[in-house]
Scaffold this active site. Structure first.
Site, PDB file in Angstrom:
ATOM      1  CB  CYS A 147      -0.935   0.075   1.205  1.00  0.00           C
ATOM      2  SG  CYS A 147      -2.030  -1.324   1.349  1.00  0.00           S
ATOM      3  NE  ARG A 199       4.716   1.983   0.002  1.00  0.00           N
ATOM      4  CZ  ARG A 199       5.742   1.732   0.798  1.00  0.00           C
ATOM      5  NH1 ARG A 199       6.956   1.949   0.380  1.00  0.00           N
ATOM      6  NH2 ARG A 199       5.551   1.260   2.005  1.00  0.00           N
ATOM      7  CD1 TRP A 240       0.031  -6.314  -3.231  1.00  0.00           C
ATOM      8  CD2 TRP A 240      -0.130  -6.879  -1.071  1.00  0.00           C
ATOM      9  NE1 TRP A 240       0.433  -7.617  -3.100  1.00  0.00           N
ATOM     10  CE2 TRP A 240       0.349  -7.996  -1.798  1.00  0.00           C
ATOM     11  CE3 TRP A 240      -0.313  -7.007   0.292  1.00  0.00           C
ATOM     12  CZ2 TRP A 240       0.655  -9.211  -1.198  1.00  0.00           C
ATOM     13  CZ3 TRP A 240      -0.014  -8.221   0.895  1.00  0.00           C
ATOM     14  CH2 TRP A 240       0.463  -9.305   0.158  1.00  0.00           C
ATOM     15  CG  ASN A 292       1.510   0.703   4.346  1.00  0.00           C
ATOM     16  OD1 ASN A 292       1.229  -0.461   4.106  1.00  0.00           O
ATOM     17  ND2 ASN A 292       2.744   1.168   4.290  1.00  0.00           N
ATOM     18  N   GLY A 293      -0.627  -1.141   6.489  1.00  0.00           N
ATOM     19  CA  GLY A 293      -0.264  -2.028   7.601  1.00  0.00           C
ATOM     20  C   GLY A 293      -1.369  -3.039   7.828  1.00  0.00           C
ATOM     21  CD  GLU A 331      17.697 -12.222  -7.502  1.00  0.00           C
ATOM     22  OE1 GLU A 331      17.195 -12.728  -6.480  1.00  0.00           O
ATOM     23  OE2 GLU A 331      17.207 -11.223  -8.070  1.00  0.00           O
ATOM     24  CE  LYS A 366      14.392 -10.511  -9.667  1.00  0.00           C
ATOM     25  NZ  LYS A 366      14.925  -9.894  -8.486  1.00  0.00           N
ATOM     26  CD  GLU A 374      10.207 -10.623  -8.630  1.00  0.00           C
ATOM     27  OE1 GLU A 374       9.489 -10.168  -7.733  1.00  0.00           O
ATOM     28  OE2 GLU A 374      11.441 -10.447  -8.650  1.00  0.00           O
ATOM     29  CG  HIS A 434      20.074 -36.770  -4.718  1.00  0.00           C
ATOM     30  ND1 HIS A 434      20.537 -38.029  -4.406  1.00  0.00           N
ATOM     31  CD2 HIS A 434      21.187 -36.013  -4.936  1.00  0.00           C
ATOM     32  CE1 HIS A 434      21.861 -38.025  -4.403  1.00  0.00           C
ATOM     33  NE2 HIS A 434      22.279 -36.812  -4.728  1.00  0.00           N
ATOM     34  CE  LYS A 477      11.578  -2.304  -5.381  1.00  0.00           C
ATOM     35  NZ  LYS A 477      12.364  -3.334  -6.065  1.00  0.00           N
TER      36      LYS A 477
HETATM   37  C1  AGP Z   1      12.590  -9.300  -5.622  1.00  0.00           C
HETATM   38  O1  AGP Z   1      12.586  -9.149  -6.967  1.00  0.00           O
HETATM   39  C2  AGP Z   1      11.443  -9.076  -4.847  1.00  0.00           C
HETATM   40  N1  AGP Z   1      10.367  -8.517  -5.466  1.00  0.00           N
HETATM   41  C3  AGP Z   1      11.413  -9.442  -3.376  1.00  0.00           C
HETATM   42  O2  AGP Z   1      11.832 -10.753  -3.243  1.00  0.00           O
HETATM   43  C4  AGP Z   1      12.229  -8.539  -2.428  1.00  0.00           C
HETATM   44  O3  AGP Z   1      13.589  -8.696  -2.671  1.00  0.00           O
HETATM   45  C5  AGP Z   1      11.874  -8.878  -0.972  1.00  0.00           C
HETATM   46  O4  AGP Z   1      10.516  -8.632  -0.761  1.00  0.00           O
HETATM   47  C6  AGP Z   1      12.715  -8.136   0.033  1.00  0.00           C
HETATM   48  O5  AGP Z   1      12.517  -6.757  -0.036  1.00  0.00           O
HETATM   49  P1  AGP Z   1      13.509  -5.750   0.648  1.00  0.00           P
HETATM   50  O6  AGP Z   1      14.834  -5.919   0.004  1.00  0.00           O
HETATM   51  O7  AGP Z   1      12.911  -4.410   0.430  1.00  0.00           O
HETATM   52  O8  AGP Z   1      13.568  -6.130   2.099  1.00  0.00           O
END
Ligand code: AGP
Length: 609
Positions: A2, A27, A73, A97-98, A480, A484, A487, A503, A604
């Protein structure tokens, strides 16, 4: 999670709120709404979907200089107009927000007094509670609400009988404020303040900001006025814009060499030998002398940077280093003491799980150091030491430049730590530092070849499942690469330590399944090639990534596609290979016609559990 914004000043509030919401949209983007004081009272407009949809709904007669806006969100209650913010109850209109954790209990109590919510949200319950406590004195109502509310919150509140005033309070969730000639602004993120001022402050928890068009007064809950600690932003507006790129993600991928240089510059003191220097960060060598164990904790991509940091630190320091997912770590009973160093990694510095892990580490007496991108964020403020990455604002939900800047921070720490611990000589560290200094240039070379990745992505576009394999640093990078890809492309993908495939997972490798194999590390190169042969023998479509110079054992036909990163010491290969994986994910998402910067269901900054 949010985005919230409040504007009170001399411009058209609805337009300012829309601009701010567009900047905060990363956000949360399932619905949006604004409320403004007008001559007819408080008017509210909400809509499901993106901010652009809300903008189209705004009536031109909504003339106002003061209002609040929210981009959501969803947590409690589905995506609908009634669940979108602002929420209203009697005298109170607010955005949040929260998460209010005890909203159910509060709802029951309020229902007994005849108040029935119309939405399924925890936020409406907070509005109802505040209205029940408000009798003309905002501070008294806020005191009462703070006593009752459990969970995390940042609120912007308008009371119907206090025209053109916004009250703000927060616990856990972020809120920053600034004053300018145009008026006073509050927001979840400084990105939305940039157009007004580069001087801002973080509203301290449990303090109240009373926002009017000429001033922002910060008070304790008892009304004592306090002076906030002012901070400066060193970015300009262009840092938070696309600057000709189609997406933020593509722009941010290209910004990585600069982000790394900016992160390195204040820590590269050129003397006889090139040693990492943390004097400007206030991190003294004592921290390292006094540590016998390191625990790295973070979420998502930041945790993957931590995986790389673990391998590097353990290899160079010969002390135990572990990596824990913050959402698990916070509910475990970790063995920590004053000789433990807990490293928290976070782009936003606001991730709820990482923040909770930090608080737990402190409670257990460990020393805490955070690697954070956003200045003045909660994690940065609460850690004993902060090593800021200087990646600049990262807007795309998929983290790219923050990740490689976090890697840079880990390399600096590992080199300094190893030097202080006597594991590496000044000359050895100096050699490594020169290598790190050259990484930006190597990354530029990979960026020049982006058309190759663009072309290759066409082969990945129809995939339903995809595997990444690697060993050691390449395995950490595979994790990583996999997050990527999934998502932003919605292709199911998994990262496997290459030796683990046989395995169980090998049964999923059938004709045409894409496997991205990372083989940049000389010490495990031969083993990796064997693993590549294993998947190849099962019909996988193999994209092999190696490093210039490590190609001797590559026979014809071992892979379908071969990408090569420039020559460097093996430990720097993750930087260049990361760009390949980021570009493959980016172009595949584009070919699939998806919303690259704002993928479905994500946000984000995850400020809720
Ligand atoms: C990565 O592409 C993300 N969207 C997500 O995993 C992100 O890295 C994670 O939520 C941690 O966020 P931060 O680095 O703001 O703590």
């Amino acid at each position: 999670m949010c985005g919230i914004i409040g504007f009170c000043g001399y411009l058209d509030a609805k337009q300012e709120l829309i601009k701010g919401l567009a900047e905060l949209e990363y956000r949360g983007y399932d619905s949006a709404g604004i409320a403004c004081f007008t001559e007819r009272g408080i008017e509210v407009v909400k809509s499901v979907g993106k901010v652009a949809g809300l903008e189209n709904k705004l009536p031109s007669r909504m003339e106002s200089g003061c209002g609040i806006g929210h981009t959501r969100w969803a947590t409690h209650g589905g995506v609908s107009e009634v669940n979108a913010h602002p929420h209203q109850c009697g005298n109170v209109t607010l955005i949040h927000n929260g998460i209010i954790e005890n909203y159910h209990e509060l709802a029951k109590e309020l229902e007994e007094t005849g108040r029935v919510p119309s939405s399924q949200t925890d936020t409406e319950i907070a509005a109802m509670l505040l209205d029940s406590l408000y009798h003309g004195d905002a501070l008294a109502a806020l005191r009462g609400a703070v006593d009752r509310l459990e969970g995390a919150y940042a609120f912007c509140i308008m009371f119907a009988d206090q025209k053109d005033v916004i009250y703000c309070i927060r616990k856990g969730s972020p809120l920053v404020c600034c004053s300018s000639e145009e008026g006073s602004v509050v927001a979840s993120d400084m990105v939305a303040l940039l157009r007004y001022s580069k001087e801002y402050f973080v509203l301290p928890e449990y303090q109240v900001a009373k926002v009017t068009k000429n001033t922002i007064t910060v008070m304790e809950l008892d009304g004592t006025v306090v002076s906030p600690v002012m901070l400066s932003i060193h970015w300009d507006m262009s840092a938070a814009q696309k600057n000709g790129f189609k997406h933020y993600m593509l722009k941010e991928i290209h910004e990585q060499p600069e982000a790394i240089r900016r992160t390195l510059a204040p820590r590269m003191k050129k003397g006889e030998q090139l040693l990492p220097d943390f004097s400007e960060d206030g991190i003294s060598d004592e921290l390292f002398w006094d540590t016998n164990r390191v625990v790295i904790t973070a979420c998502g991509t930041a945790m993957h940077a931590g995986m790389m940091g673990r391998i590097l630190m353990e290899r160079l320091l010969r002390i135990p280093v572990s990596v824990e997912v913050a959402s698990e770590f916070r509910y475990e009973d970790p063995i920590l003491d004053e000789k433990s160093l807990v490293i928290l990694v976070s782009q936003s510095g606001e991730t709820a799980d990482t923040l909770a892990a930090l608080r737990l580490a402190k409670e257990k007496g460990a020393k805490t150091l955070s690697i954070v991108n956003v200045k003045g964020s909660s994690i940065a403020r609460e850690s004993d030491y902060v090593l800021y990455t200087h990646a600049g604002p990262e807007i795309a939900v998929a983290s790219t430049k923050a990740y490689t800047a976090q890697l840079t921070a880990f390399y600096l720490l590992a080199f300094r730590f190893a030097y202080v611990a006597g594991k590496l000589s000044a000359q050895e560290v100096s050699e490594y530092m020169k290598g790190l200094d050259g990484v930006g240039e190597l990354m530029e070379k990979v960026l020049e070849q982006k058309d190759k990745m663009k072309e290759l992505s066409k082969r990945l576009t129809p995939a339903q499942d995809l595997f990444f394999i690697g060993r050691s640093l390449d395995y950490a990078l595979s994790c990583e690469g996999s997050i990527k890809l999934k998502e932003i492309t919605y292709i199911h993908s998994e990262a496997y330590a290459a030796g683990e495939l046989k395995h169980g997972t090998l049964s999923l490798i059938t004709g045409g399944v894409p496997v991205i194999a990372l083989a940049t590390q000389a010490d495990v190169f031969a083993k990796m090639i064997s693993n590549v042969k294993e998947v190849r023998a099962r019909g996988a479509m193999v994209i092999l990534i190696t490093k210039e110079g490590n190609t001797a054992a590559i026979e014809n036909g071992i892979c379908d596609e071969h990408l090569v990163v420039p020559a460097s010491d093996d430990i720097f290969a993750p930087f260049t290979a990361a760009i390949i994986l980021q570009l493959l994910a980016y172009y595949t998402s584009s070919y699939r016609g998806l919303d690259v910067d704002q993928p479905r269901n994500l946000a984000k900054s995850v400020t809720v559990e």
